[in-house]
Structures are given as C-alpha cells and as structure tokens.
Design a protein around this motif. Structure first.
Motif, PDB file in Angstrom:
ATOM      1  N   SER A  43       4.239  37.207 -53.050  1.00  0.00           N
ATOM      2  CA  SER A  43       3.469  36.427 -52.088  1.00  0.00           C
ATOM      3  C   SER A  43       2.158  36.042 -52.746  1.00  0.00           C
ATOM      4  O   SER A  43       1.573  36.829 -53.500  1.00  0.00           O
ATOM      5  CB  SER A  43       3.210  37.231 -50.810  1.00  0.00           C
ATOM      6  OG  SER A  43       2.419  38.372 -51.080  1.00  0.00           O
ATOM      7  N   VAL A  44       1.709  34.826 -52.497  1.00  0.00           N
ATOM      8  CA  VAL A  44       0.466  34.356 -53.093  1.00  0.00           C
ATOM      9  C   VAL A  44      -0.298  33.543 -52.056  1.00  0.00           C
ATOM     10  O   VAL A  44       0.265  32.636 -51.427  1.00  0.00           O
ATOM     11  CB  VAL A  44       0.715  33.539 -54.379  1.00  0.00           C
ATOM     12  CG1 VAL A  44       1.688  32.402 -54.130  1.00  0.00           C
ATOM     13  CG2 VAL A  44      -0.593  33.004 -54.955  1.00  0.00           C
ATOM     14  N   HIS A  45      -1.558  33.897 -51.868  1.00  0.00           N
ATOM     15  CA  HIS A  45      -2.411  33.171 -50.924  1.00  0.00           C
ATOM     16  C   HIS A  45      -2.737  31.795 -51.499  1.00  0.00           C
ATOM     17  O   HIS A  45      -2.994  31.653 -52.696  1.00  0.00           O
ATOM     18  CB  HIS A  45      -3.698  33.948 -50.674  1.00  0.00           C
ATOM     19  CG  HIS A  45      -4.638  33.272 -49.729  1.00  0.00           C
ATOM     20  ND1 HIS A  45      -4.406  33.217 -48.365  1.00  0.00           N
ATOM     21  CD2 HIS A  45      -5.799  32.599 -49.944  1.00  0.00           C
ATOM     22  CE1 HIS A  45      -5.391  32.550 -47.787  1.00  0.00           C
ATOM     23  NE2 HIS A  45      -6.247  32.166 -48.715  1.00  0.00           N
TER      24      HIS A  45
ATOM     25  N   SER B 148      -0.188  42.711 -63.688  1.00  0.00           N
ATOM     26  CA  SER B 148       1.252  42.962 -63.689  1.00  0.00           C
ATOM     27  C   SER B 148       1.874  42.602 -62.346  1.00  0.00           C
ATOM     28  O   SER B 148       2.891  41.906 -62.277  1.00  0.00           O
ATOM     29  CB  SER B 148       1.521  44.431 -64.013  1.00  0.00           C
ATOM     30  OG  SER B 148       2.906  44.717 -63.997  1.00  0.00           O
ATOM     31  N   GLU B 149       1.240  43.079 -61.271  1.00  0.00           N
ATOM     32  CA  GLU B 149       1.770  42.786 -59.936  1.00  0.00           C
ATOM     33  C   GLU B 149       1.654  41.305 -59.612  1.00  0.00           C
ATOM     34  O   GLU B 149       2.553  40.720 -58.995  1.00  0.00           O
ATOM     35  CB  GLU B 149       1.016  43.613 -58.898  1.00  0.00           C
ATOM     36  CG  GLU B 149       1.579  43.479 -57.493  1.00  0.00           C
ATOM     37  CD  GLU B 149       0.915  44.419 -56.505  1.00  0.00           C
ATOM     38  OE1 GLU B 149       1.226  44.318 -55.302  1.00  0.00           O
ATOM     39  OE2 GLU B 149       0.101  45.255 -56.935  1.00  0.00           O
ATOM     40  N   SER B 150       0.579  40.670 -60.052  1.00  0.00           N
ATOM     41  CA  SER B 150       0.364  39.256 -59.773  1.00  0.00           C
ATOM     42  C   SER B 150       1.412  38.383 -60.450  1.00  0.00           C
ATOM     43  O   SER B 150       1.865  37.375 -59.895  1.00  0.00           O
ATOM     44  CB  SER B 150      -1.032  38.833 -60.238  1.00  0.00           C
ATOM     45  OG  SER B 150      -2.048  39.523 -59.534  1.00  0.00           O
ATOM     46  N   LEU B 151       1.809  38.759 -61.664  1.00  0.00           N
ATOM     47  CA  LEU B 151       2.800  37.986 -62.413  1.00  0.00           C
ATOM     48  C   LEU B 151       4.229  38.310 -61.993  1.00  0.00           C
ATOM     49  O   LEU B 151       5.165  37.613 -62.380  1.00  0.00           O
ATOM     50  CB  LEU B 151       2.645  38.239 -63.920  1.00  0.00           C
ATOM     51  CG  LEU B 151       1.340  37.755 -64.566  1.00  0.00           C
ATOM     52  CD1 LEU B 151       1.282  38.194 -66.021  1.00  0.00           C
ATOM     53  CD2 LEU B 151       1.216  36.240 -64.463  1.00  0.00           C
TER      54      LEU B 151
ATOM     55  N   TYR C  60      -3.299  27.827 -60.293  1.00  0.00           N
ATOM     56  CA  TYR C  60      -3.945  28.272 -59.059  1.00  0.00           C
ATOM     57  C   TYR C  60      -3.079  29.249 -58.266  1.00  0.00           C
ATOM     58  O   TYR C  60      -3.590  30.044 -57.476  1.00  0.00           O
ATOM     59  CB  TYR C  60      -4.281  27.076 -58.171  1.00  0.00           C
ATOM     60  CG  TYR C  60      -5.284  26.114 -58.747  1.00  0.00           C
ATOM     61  CD1 TYR C  60      -6.302  26.551 -59.606  1.00  0.00           C
ATOM     62  CD2 TYR C  60      -5.243  24.752 -58.440  1.00  0.00           C
ATOM     63  CE1 TYR C  60      -7.230  25.665 -60.133  1.00  0.00           C
ATOM     64  CE2 TYR C  60      -6.169  23.858 -58.961  1.00  0.00           C
ATOM     65  CZ  TYR C  60      -7.159  24.316 -59.810  1.00  0.00           C
ATOM     66  OH  TYR C  60      -8.077  23.441 -60.326  1.00  0.00           O
ATOM     67  N   LEU C  61      -1.750  29.165 -58.461  1.00  0.00           N
ATOM     68  CA  LEU C  61      -0.835  30.067 -57.760  1.00  0.00           C
ATOM     69  C   LEU C  61      -0.438  31.246 -58.651  1.00  0.00           C
ATOM     70  O   LEU C  61       0.707  31.669 -58.693  1.00  0.00           O
ATOM     71  CB  LEU C  61       0.408  29.302 -57.285  1.00  0.00           C
ATOM     72  CG  LEU C  61       0.155  28.217 -56.234  1.00  0.00           C
ATOM     73  CD1 LEU C  61       1.458  27.502 -55.879  1.00  0.00           C
ATOM     74  CD2 LEU C  61      -0.488  28.802 -54.972  1.00  0.00           C
ATOM     75  N   ARG C  62      -1.421  31.752 -59.390  1.00  0.00           N
ATOM     76  CA  ARG C  62      -1.249  32.945 -60.231  1.00  0.00           C
ATOM     77  C   ARG C  62      -0.187  32.765 -61.302  1.00  0.00           C
ATOM     78  O   ARG C  62       0.584  33.665 -61.606  1.00  0.00           O
ATOM     79  CB  ARG C  62      -0.924  34.172 -59.375  1.00  0.00           C
ATOM     80  CG  ARG C  62      -1.988  34.575 -58.384  1.00  0.00           C
ATOM     81  CD  ARG C  62      -1.858  36.033 -57.977  1.00  0.00           C
ATOM     82  NE  ARG C  62      -0.499  36.458 -57.757  1.00  0.00           N
ATOM     83  CZ  ARG C  62       0.007  36.816 -56.580  1.00  0.00           C
ATOM     84  NH1 ARG C  62      -0.750  36.764 -55.490  1.00  0.00           N
ATOM     85  NH2 ARG C  62       1.246  37.213 -56.481  1.00  0.00           N
ATOM     86  N   GLY C  63      -0.156  31.572 -61.906  1.00  0.00           N
ATOM     87  CA  GLY C  63       0.755  31.365 -63.025  1.00  0.00           C
ATOM     88  C   GLY C  63       2.208  31.287 -62.624  1.00  0.00           C
ATOM     89  O   GLY C  63       3.099  31.678 -63.393  1.00  0.00           O
TER      90      GLY C  63
END
Length: 371
Positions: A242-244, A329-332, A208-211
C-alpha cells in the motif's frame, strides 16, 4: 486512449531472445521461474505430489519423449494458465537451444552434460550476458524436471546435466540519478511534446509512489485506490503493498484521469487483457524506454534513464537521507532486508571511491595529476 504510449495491439516478440527490455531489467527477465530455480526448486503449473524420477504423475498421461514436442505442450499450457511472461521465457529458451542443435528432434534421453556445456560455450561465443545464459539454463532445467515428473526417461540425472554450466545470478549495476537531476527532469519543458511528457510523468509517478515498477504501475486499477491510498499486489512476488498518494503523485494521476475515463485502469496505457494485453504491455514498455532514452539525451545525462532508474533512485535517495534499511525494504516490497542490502550494495561504489581518494590524499596531499 493509448495515444501517449501507443503500443501495437499485436506486437510480436523476438523469437529467440529472452523477453527483456533493457539490461537494467535483468532482475525481471527470469520472472517467478528464475527466482524459483535460484532457490533450488523449479516452476510448475501446478503443485503435484512428488513422484520418483521415471514415474508418471497420477492422472496425467506420459508425454512425448521428444524434447521439442514436450516443450511445445508445456508452453501452450503455460499460456492457458495466463503466465504469458513465463511462456515467453520458455519459448525464447527452446528456440535458442533447438537452433543450436540444428532444429533436429531429440529425446530427453539424448541430453548429456557435454551437450549442455557446448550450448553454454556457444552462447558465450555469441557474447550473451551471464544472466541471459543462466536464464536459458534454468529454463531448460525446469523443463527437464517437469518432463521427468511425467515419467519421461533420462540417461543422465538432471543435476548432472547442469552441473558444469552457470545457473546462478551475476549482480548487475543498479543505476540511480540524484534528486538534482530529477528536478531538472521535472522542470523540462515538454508542453509541445505530449508523448515525451507522458513518459516523463510516468517516470516521476513511479518515483513518487516509492519506486513502483512499471509493470505494477500500468496494471493499477481504479478500484485499487481507497481513501487516497493505492493497494496493489506486486506482479513479481504477489506481495500486497500500500502506498499513500502524495500531492505530486496525485497531480499526475489527475492530469490523465480523463484519458482513462472509460477504462478500469488508473492510467491510459492498457486497453486489452489476456495474451493480447501482455503483448500490449511489452510494446508499451519498449516505447516507454525509448522515450526515456530521448529524455536522457535532452538532459545530457551520463546515466541513461530506464524504467528501473526511478526505483533505484528512490531507494538510494532514501538511503542517503538516512531512512532505515528496514523501512526501505518494506517500502520496496522486498521479502527480506537481506535482499535490500544486496539491492543497495551496488550504489556504494561512488562513496567508497571518494573515501579511498581521501585516504590516499593523506599520503599524497594536493598532488596534481601529470599532464
């Protein structure tokens, strides 16, 4: 507080194995050291002014010419700098190499390309993975570079010493599970198995927190949360992300917030700091993967769950849903899209296999396999 992933506070690491928890985590086994070596440089505890081979660095006394003495000193300094993962890799490498040479004391001048090649052959004979062997070789090369910079003499150049052994990286299969299987995991009844439930929840929270990797997840602090967003630095690259916090992630965090009420950490996993904290983290990771293995059996999964399957699953699901590679890419937290392309490439085999079957079917339509 650590009743779910209750690690031993003084858990010991294997003395002659790289500090890896699972083959899926080969990419982490080399830590920052390995990544630097792959780039053609070597890790240092500090960034000194470059000196020619054979000359001592300013202000630093020339170290012992004996490889075992110098390595022990380097490992100690690495620990004092708080680089416990790096010191663990150095320790594993040194123990393995000196076991190979019969635990005799040798100088750096005694190292030869032939000896290093024989060491690689021994590791291959023992069935070690190529990436494990590469880790050992890069760590020996890093130690050798640092010895040379402190004026310790070598008979052969360091480039020549490692010219005939593998120091690259062999891509490992990245394993992902489908959203359907993740839903099965969500719906698994674990009310009477709180430890397994906690590990299941940590796997889902990672997804849920982008891996987010386990090492970053367990080190999240309450102060990292601002306005329903988590701000943290990746342990591997020191890049800030940062992760929502989406609603499903918030449910899991809130479920265990009372367990971590007196801790600075967001989740009830760690309680120690320093070297003891690192041992506690490694022990927790081992237990986490054991729990995931048990959950895999309960669900009869063909792909066993590990701490990194959540990250791989997020990436491949995002790709399948049409999310742009640049966004993935940015998410990881990858340093470039090139890294992401390599990261996702191993997920394509199944799709390519299906495509190949379709092509072949145009030549052999509805052909049934012989019994």
């Amino acid at each position: 507080m650590q009743k779910f992933l209750k690690p031993a506070e003084r858990a010991e690491e294997a003395a002659d194995e790289p500090p890896q928890q699972h083959p899926e985590e080969d990419e982490n086994a080399c830590d920052v050291v390995g990544k630097a070596e792959l780039g053609g440089t070597h890790h240092r505890l500090e960034r000194p002014h470059r000196a020619g081979t054979g000359s001592a660095r300013a202000g630093i006394a020339v170290q012992s010419r004996h490889a075992d003495v110098f390595s022990a000193s380097l490992i100690q300094r690495t620990k004092q700098a708080g680089r416990y993962s790096t010191s663990g890799i150095y320790t594993s490498t040194v123990n393995s190499f000196f076991r190979f040479i019969g635990h005799r004391s040798i100088t750096f001048a005694d190292l030869t390309p032939s000896l290093i090649k024989q060491y690689e052959d021994r590791l291959l004979g023992e069935g070690r993975r190529h990436n494990t062997i590469s880790t050992y070789m890069r760590m020996l090369r890093s130690i050798s570079h640092q010895a040379a910079e402190q004026g310790i003499p070598f008979t052969h150049s360091i480039d020549d010493l490692f010219a005939y052994v593998f120091t690259g990286y062999e891509p490992t299969a990245k394993r992902a599970i489908s959203p359907l299987l993740i839903r099965r995991l969500v719906n698994l009844d674990l009310e009477k198995k709180p430890a397994l439930r906690f590990s299941r929840d940590m796997f889902l929270l990672s997804f849920y927190l982008r891996g987010i990797p386990f090492v970053d997840l367990v080190h999240l602090r309450k102060t990292d949360v601002k306005h329903n967003t988590i701000y943290y630095y990746r342990h591997k690259t020191r890049q800030q992300l940062s992760v929502h916090i989406e609603s499903y992630a918030a449910q899991i965090i809130n479920r265990y917030k009372n367990e971590a009420a007196s801790s600075p950490y967001l989740l009830p996993i760690l309680s120690l700091t320093g070297e003891d904290g690192y041992r506690q983290y490694k022990s927790a990771l081992r237990l986490y993967n054991q729990h995931l293995h048990t959950l895999s059996k309960m669900l009869r999964l063909s792909i066993p769950l590990t701490s990194y399957v959540a990250r791989h699953s997020w990436a491949t699901t995002a790709k399948d849903e049409g999310v742009a590679i640049s966004v993935i890419s940015e998410s990881l937290g990858h340093t470039s899209e090139k890294v992401t392309h390599v990261y996702l490439a191993s997920f394509d085999n199944n799709a390519m296999s299906k495509a190949n079957k379709k092509v072949i079917a145009t030549i052999h339509p509805n052909k049934k396999k012989k019994p």
